[in-house]
Design a protein around this motif. Structure first.
Motif, PDB file in Angstrom:
ATOM      1  N   ASN A   1      31.097   6.183 -30.387  1.00  0.00           N
ATOM      2  CA  ASN A   1      30.283   5.108 -29.829  1.00  0.00           C
ATOM      3  C   ASN A   1      29.420   5.682 -28.724  1.00  0.00           C
ATOM      4  N   VAL A   2      28.178   5.266 -28.702  1.00  0.00           N
ATOM      5  CA  VAL A   2      27.247   5.727 -27.682  1.00  0.00           C
ATOM      6  C   VAL A   2      26.676   4.495 -26.984  1.00  0.00           C
ATOM      7  N   ASP A   3      26.660   4.536 -25.669  1.00  0.00           N
ATOM      8  CA  ASP A   3      26.088   3.436 -24.900  1.00  0.00           C
ATOM      9  C   ASP A   3      24.566   3.535 -24.979  1.00  0.00           C
ATOM     10  N   ARG A   4      23.963   2.679 -25.790  1.00  0.00           N
ATOM     11  CA  ARG A   4      22.521   2.742 -26.034  1.00  0.00           C
ATOM     12  C   ARG A   4      21.701   2.249 -24.846  1.00  0.00           C
ATOM     13  N   GLN A   5      22.358   1.771 -23.810  1.00  0.00           N
ATOM     14  CA  GLN A   5      21.649   1.340 -22.604  1.00  0.00           C
ATOM     15  C   GLN A   5      21.739   2.378 -21.486  1.00  0.00           C
ATOM     16  N   SER A   6      22.510   3.439 -21.710  1.00  0.00           N
ATOM     17  CA  SER A   6      22.713   4.431 -20.650  1.00  0.00           C
ATOM     18  C   SER A   6      21.486   5.305 -20.443  1.00  0.00           C
ATOM     19  N   ALA A   7      21.394   5.877 -19.252  1.00  0.00           N
ATOM     20  CA  ALA A   7      20.291   6.790 -18.928  1.00  0.00           C
ATOM     21  C   ALA A   7      20.359   8.028 -19.818  1.00  0.00           C
ATOM     22  N   HIS A   8      21.568   8.508 -20.121  1.00  0.00           N
ATOM     23  CA  HIS A   8      21.721   9.687 -20.987  1.00  0.00           C
ATOM     24  C   HIS A   8      21.150   9.418 -22.375  1.00  0.00           C
ATOM     25  N   TYR A   9      21.461   8.243 -22.901  1.00  0.00           N
ATOM     26  CA  TYR A   9      20.968   7.901 -24.233  1.00  0.00           C
ATOM     27  C   TYR A   9      19.452   7.776 -24.232  1.00  0.00           C
TER      28      TYR A   9
ATOM     29  N   ARG B   9      17.342   9.209 -22.254  1.00  0.00           N
ATOM     30  CA  ARG B   9      16.779  10.552 -22.122  1.00  0.00           C
ATOM     31  C   ARG B   9      16.842  11.269 -23.471  1.00  0.00           C
ATOM     32  N   PHE B  10      17.962  11.094 -24.178  1.00  0.00           N
ATOM     33  CA  PHE B  10      18.127  11.687 -25.496  1.00  0.00           C
ATOM     34  C   PHE B  10      17.033  11.193 -26.446  1.00  0.00           C
ATOM     35  N   VAL B  11      16.798   9.892 -26.442  1.00  0.00           N
ATOM     36  CA  VAL B  11      15.767   9.302 -27.305  1.00  0.00           C
ATOM     37  C   VAL B  11      14.392   9.868 -26.954  1.00  0.00           C
ATOM     38  N   THR B  12      14.118  10.001 -25.667  1.00  0.00           N
ATOM     39  CA  THR B  12      12.835  10.562 -25.235  1.00  0.00           C
ATOM     40  C   THR B  12      12.661  11.984 -25.758  1.00  0.00           C
ATOM     41  N   HIS B  13      13.709  12.789 -25.656  1.00  0.00           N
ATOM     42  CA  HIS B  13      13.630  14.162 -26.161  1.00  0.00           C
ATOM     43  C   HIS B  13      13.430  14.182 -27.677  1.00  0.00           C
ATOM     44  N   ILE B  14      14.089  13.286 -28.384  1.00  0.00           N
ATOM     45  CA  ILE B  14      13.928  13.231 -29.837  1.00  0.00           C
ATOM     46  C   ILE B  14      12.499  12.803 -30.192  1.00  0.00           C
ATOM     47  N   LYS B  15      11.915  11.890 -29.411  1.00  0.00           N
ATOM     48  CA  LYS B  15      10.524  11.485 -29.648  1.00  0.00           C
ATOM     49  C   LYS B  15       9.595  12.694 -29.570  1.00  0.00           C
TER      50      LYS B  15
ATOM     51  N   VAL C 296      20.643  20.992 -30.371  1.00  0.00           N
ATOM     52  CA  VAL C 296      22.040  21.209 -29.964  1.00  0.00           C
ATOM     53  C   VAL C 296      22.214  20.881 -28.483  1.00  0.00           C
ATOM     54  N   VAL C 297      21.307  21.363 -27.659  1.00  0.00           N
ATOM     55  CA  VAL C 297      21.394  21.106 -26.217  1.00  0.00           C
ATOM     56  C   VAL C 297      21.467  19.608 -25.943  1.00  0.00           C
ATOM     57  N   HIS C 298      20.632  18.836 -26.599  1.00  0.00           N
ATOM     58  CA  HIS C 298      20.598  17.396 -26.336  1.00  0.00           C
ATOM     59  C   HIS C 298      21.762  16.660 -26.997  1.00  0.00           C
ATOM     60  N   ILE C 299      22.264  17.177 -28.085  1.00  0.00           N
ATOM     61  CA  ILE C 299      23.465  16.587 -28.703  1.00  0.00           C
ATOM     62  C   ILE C 299      24.660  16.839 -27.787  1.00  0.00           C
ATOM     63  N   VAL C 300      24.747  18.030 -27.222  1.00  0.00           N
ATOM     64  CA  VAL C 300      25.832  18.352 -26.273  1.00  0.00           C
ATOM     65  C   VAL C 300      25.770  17.384 -25.081  1.00  0.00           C
ATOM     66  N   ARG C 301      24.570  17.167 -24.561  1.00  0.00           N
ATOM     67  CA  ARG C 301      24.420  16.265 -23.401  1.00  0.00           C
ATOM     68  C   ARG C 301      24.878  14.839 -23.723  1.00  0.00           C
TER      69      ARG C 301
END
Length: 193
Positions: A110-118, A120-126, A184-189
């Motif tokens: 489960n991933v908190d889709r409202q978190s800052a980490h998530y 940031r992850f979405v931004t990097h994927i964009k 990988v870096v962003h998946i680890v984060r």
């Protein structure tokens, strides 16, 4: 939104909004198949879309569905990209969603889709997806970091390699080792959240 828009936005958006109002008056409902992706991956643009539908209701007494905010956001996202002719916001949003689903389902977490980490992850994927489709992938030809990540984070590397396989099979463009390392870096984060 603190950015410049392609000048065609004004005509395209005005035409779209006119048609949206006409559809509401005629009782025609069109489903936006990438509503969730646009809402989540273009939140600033979506917020502007929500403001627009609120203004329609307040000033004109016309109630547009919330999905219309995503349609408006789509036009803003398209108009802020540098290469208008080659950019396909719907395609990008769909691929971003597919990549994130691969990550979440592969990690079975489960991933908190409202978190800052998530977020940031979405931004990097964009940015990753934009580089992928504009033929501007990172590629320094040095596999040292790639090999280190492969050794240190085998589970996350396996997920990144799934994404690589998915993209190459679906879109035919090979993914560089540096881009895999970036994933990988962003998946680890996101896993360390």
């Amino acid at each position: 939104m603190e950015c410049e828009f392609n000048k065609s936005l004004y005509l395209v958006l005005a035409d779209h909004l006119n048609f949206a109002v006409q559809r509401v008056r005629d009782g025609i409902i069109i489903t936006n198949r990438v509503f969730w992706e646009i809402k989540n991956y273009y939140p600033k643009e979506f917020k502007v879309g929500l403001m627009a539908i609120y203004m329609f209701e307040e000033k004109l007494g016309i109630t547009l569905p919330e999905e219309e905010a995503a349609n408006i956001a789509f036009h803003f996202a398209n108009a802020t990209m540098g290469k208008q002719e080659s950019h396909d916001t719907m395609k990008y949003a769909k691929v971003i969603g597919e990549i994130i689903n691969i990550v979440i389902f592969s990690l079975n977490r489960n991933v908190d889709r409202q978190s800052a980490h998530y977020m940031r992850f979405v931004t990097h994927i964009k940015f990753f997806v934009e580089r992928y489709f504009t033929d501007s992938m990172l590629n320094n030809q040095n596999d040292l970091l790639y090999n280190q990540m492969k050794s240190a984070y085998p589970k996350e590397m396996a997920v990144a390699l799934k994404i690589k396989t998915f993209l190459e099979q679906k879109y035919g463009t090979p993914l560089t080792n540096e881009e895999v390392t970036f994933l990988v870096v962003h998946i680890v984060r996101i896993m360390q959240e």
